[in-house]
Design an enzyme around this catalytic site. Structure first.
Site, PDB file in Angstrom:
ATOM      1  N   GLU A 120      14.589 -32.207  -0.221  1.00 44.93           N
ATOM      2  CA  GLU A 120      15.230 -32.832  -1.378  1.00 44.93           C
ATOM      3  C   GLU A 120      15.971 -34.101  -0.970  1.00 44.93           C
ATOM      4  O   GLU A 120      16.878 -34.552  -1.655  1.00 44.93           O
ATOM      5  CB  GLU A 120      16.217 -31.854  -2.041  1.00 44.93           C
ATOM      6  CG  GLU A 120      15.569 -30.818  -2.935  1.00 44.93           C
ATOM      7  CD  GLU A 120      16.541 -30.218  -3.941  1.00 44.93           C
ATOM      8  OE1 GLU A 120      17.532 -30.901  -4.292  1.00 44.93           O
ATOM      9  OE2 GLU A 120      16.322 -29.081  -4.383  1.00 44.93           O
ATOM     10  N   LEU A 174      12.056 -38.555   2.807  1.00 40.13           N
ATOM     11  CA  LEU A 174      10.784 -38.197   2.180  1.00 40.13           C
ATOM     12  C   LEU A 174       9.629 -39.012   2.763  1.00 40.13           C
ATOM     13  O   LEU A 174       8.559 -38.480   3.073  1.00 40.13           O
ATOM     14  CB  LEU A 174      10.870 -38.404   0.674  1.00 40.13           C
ATOM     15  CG  LEU A 174      11.776 -37.425  -0.086  1.00 40.13           C
ATOM     16  CD1 LEU A 174      12.151 -37.992  -1.450  1.00 40.13           C
ATOM     17  CD2 LEU A 174      11.104 -36.068  -0.251  1.00 40.13           C
ATOM     18  N   ARG A 219      22.172 -21.278  -7.704  1.00 37.49           N
ATOM     19  CA  ARG A 219      23.193 -20.774  -8.620  1.00 37.49           C
ATOM     20  C   ARG A 219      22.633 -20.365  -9.976  1.00 37.49           C
ATOM     21  O   ARG A 219      23.310 -19.692 -10.739  1.00 37.49           O
ATOM     22  CB  ARG A 219      24.265 -21.861  -8.841  1.00 37.49           C
ATOM     23  CG  ARG A 219      24.950 -22.300  -7.573  1.00 37.49           C
ATOM     24  CD  ARG A 219      26.066 -23.296  -7.810  1.00 37.49           C
ATOM     25  NE  ARG A 219      25.619 -24.554  -8.401  1.00 37.49           N
ATOM     26  CZ  ARG A 219      25.032 -25.542  -7.730  1.00 37.49           C
ATOM     27  NH1 ARG A 219      24.776 -25.380  -6.442  1.00 37.49           N
ATOM     28  NH2 ARG A 219      24.692 -26.658  -8.328  1.00 37.49           N
ATOM     29  N   THR A 278      22.290 -38.576   1.155  1.00 33.83           N
ATOM     30  CA  THR A 278      22.305 -37.698  -0.018  1.00 33.83           C
ATOM     31  C   THR A 278      23.573 -36.860  -0.064  1.00 33.83           C
ATOM     32  O   THR A 278      24.205 -36.710  -1.111  1.00 33.83           O
ATOM     33  CB  THR A 278      21.067 -36.769  -0.011  1.00 33.83           C
ATOM     34  OG1 THR A 278      19.891 -37.572  -0.092  1.00 33.83           O
ATOM     35  CG2 THR A 278      21.096 -35.809  -1.184  1.00 33.83           C
ATOM     36  N   GLU A 298       0.825  -1.209   0.000  1.00 30.70           N
ATOM     37  CA  GLU A 298       0.000   0.000   0.000  1.00 30.70           C
ATOM     38  C   GLU A 298       0.862   1.262   0.000  1.00 30.70           C
ATOM     39  O   GLU A 298       0.549   2.242  -0.686  1.00 30.70           O
ATOM     40  CB  GLU A 298      -0.920  -0.001   1.229  1.00 30.70           C
ATOM     41  CG  GLU A 298      -1.886  -1.167   1.281  1.00 30.70           C
ATOM     42  CD  GLU A 298      -1.361  -2.381   2.034  1.00 30.70           C
ATOM     43  OE1 GLU A 298      -2.170  -3.103   2.631  1.00 30.70           O
ATOM     44  OE2 GLU A 298      -0.124  -2.594   2.023  1.00 30.70           O
TER      45      GLU A 298
END
Length: 351
Positions: free
Chosen positions: A291, A297, A216, A205, A57
């Protein structure tokens, strides 16, 4: 533009276009766009550009040209999120609206943040401002889904991401890395990183890939790196410990801060996934891009602690055996993109 939209909807659509421009630097504040209209003509536009900086605003009103300033008191202000009514890093936007005697305000959706949550609307109405609420409400809530999850569910917005072969394998059983995503998709993933507060991976990982976990190839900043290293097995020469980006290492052995790297000792008897999410909430990290490997996961999926999944599938690649990709249930697919030999599917968890 879509001619089937009303004028109010067209102006709110423009607010959303402006709000989107703040996606890399406004969080953890919400993405907000504002448009000032006099006699059917836009005389001012603005969006929340950076956390801690002026709100949409303010930027909108400040953008009005000198020769148009006399029109402000006869204009309608369109804003995608309820104007704030409290003193935070900046003064209340409701005060500015009232100060400029803007007679009409059209709001996309209510702000659920405790310090606002209807107070901005009430303050404007008490000052005699005519307020209309709920124009393109669904779209206005969607653009700030991360902000609303943090405020309403008291946890960061969680995006699960993985790449898999056409037959559902996401990694080799050995140490050799399985290359699935093509270069174009990899660049897109860096844009996802820039839109999230943090990125999380597990020990396996990091040991297999030695990733930098930074941004990047896209505009915007790098996310905070979240690394699970329960027994401090990662070599100190690895990229994630290079102090180039703020990094949190979750482990069972020590608490320590060294430069931009912090080791956070977790309770070995409690669910590590939940401990990480609780830490991120306290640290003000609005969103996490997970990731990690299959085990990490699956822990989020098992805990029903995720909002979106983005699955990259290589349509040209199949392997006989390897690490199976996670299986999603209780979700709906809402978008698909085909990029060369990769397909990217977007899923949303059903409440």
């Amino acid at each position: 533009m879509n001619n089937s939209l009303s004028f109010d909807e067209l102006m709110m659509k423009r607010c959303l276009q402006l709000a989107e421009q703040g996606k890399y630097y406004a969080p953890p504040n919400p993405l907000v766009g504002a448009v000032l209209v006099y006699n059917g003509t836009i005389i001012g536009e603005g969006y929340h550009q950076q956390f801690g900086g002026p709100h949409a605003e303010v930027n909108c009103i400040n953008s009005v040209k000198e020769q148009d300033k006399h029109c402000i008191a006869y204009s309608t202000l369109y804003v995608s999120l309820e104007p704030c009514a409290h003193y935070g890093k900046t003064p209340p936007c409701t005060n500015l609206i009232i100060q400029y005697h803007i007679p009409n305000v059209v709001i996309g959706c209510r702000d659920s943040f405790t310090e606002v949550n209807g107070k901005g609307i009430e303050k404007l109405q008490q000052a005699g401002v005519k307020v209309c609420i709920g124009v393109l409400e669904k779209e206005c809530k969607e653009i700030n889904r991360k902000f609303f999850v943090l405020n309403d569910e008291k946890r960061p917005y969680i995006i699960l991401k993985w790449a898999q072969t056409v037959n559902g394998i996401m990694g080799n059983k050995g140490k050799e890395r399985l290359m699935i995503s093509n270069d174009a998709v990899n660049r897109w993933v860096h844009a996802w990183r820039a839109e999230c507060s943090a990125i999380l991976v597990g020990t396996t990982t990091v040991l297999q890939d030695n990733p930098q976990l930074n941004n990047r190839f896209a505009s915007g900043k790098s996310p905070v790196r979240l690394v699970i290293d329960k027994h401090l097995a990662l070599p100190v020469s690895w990229h994630v410990l290079d102090n180039s980006v703020r990094t949190i290492v979750f482990n069972f052995l020590k608490n320590e801060v060294r430069g931009q790297t912090e080791w956070v000792q977790c309770n070995i008897t409690d669910d590590l996934t939940i401990q990480i999410v609780e830490y991120c909430l306290k640290a003000g990290l609005q969103s996490i891009l997970v990731e990690g490997g299959a085990r990490l996961l699956n822990s989020f999926i098992k805990n029903n602690m995720w909002d979106e999944s983005r699955v990259i599938t290589a349509s040209h690649l199949a392997v006989a055996e390897g690490v199976s990709a996670p299986h999603l249930t209780g979700c709906s697919q809402f978008r698909t993109h085909h990029i060369l030999n990769n397909r990217v599917d977007f899923f949303k968890r059903l409440s």
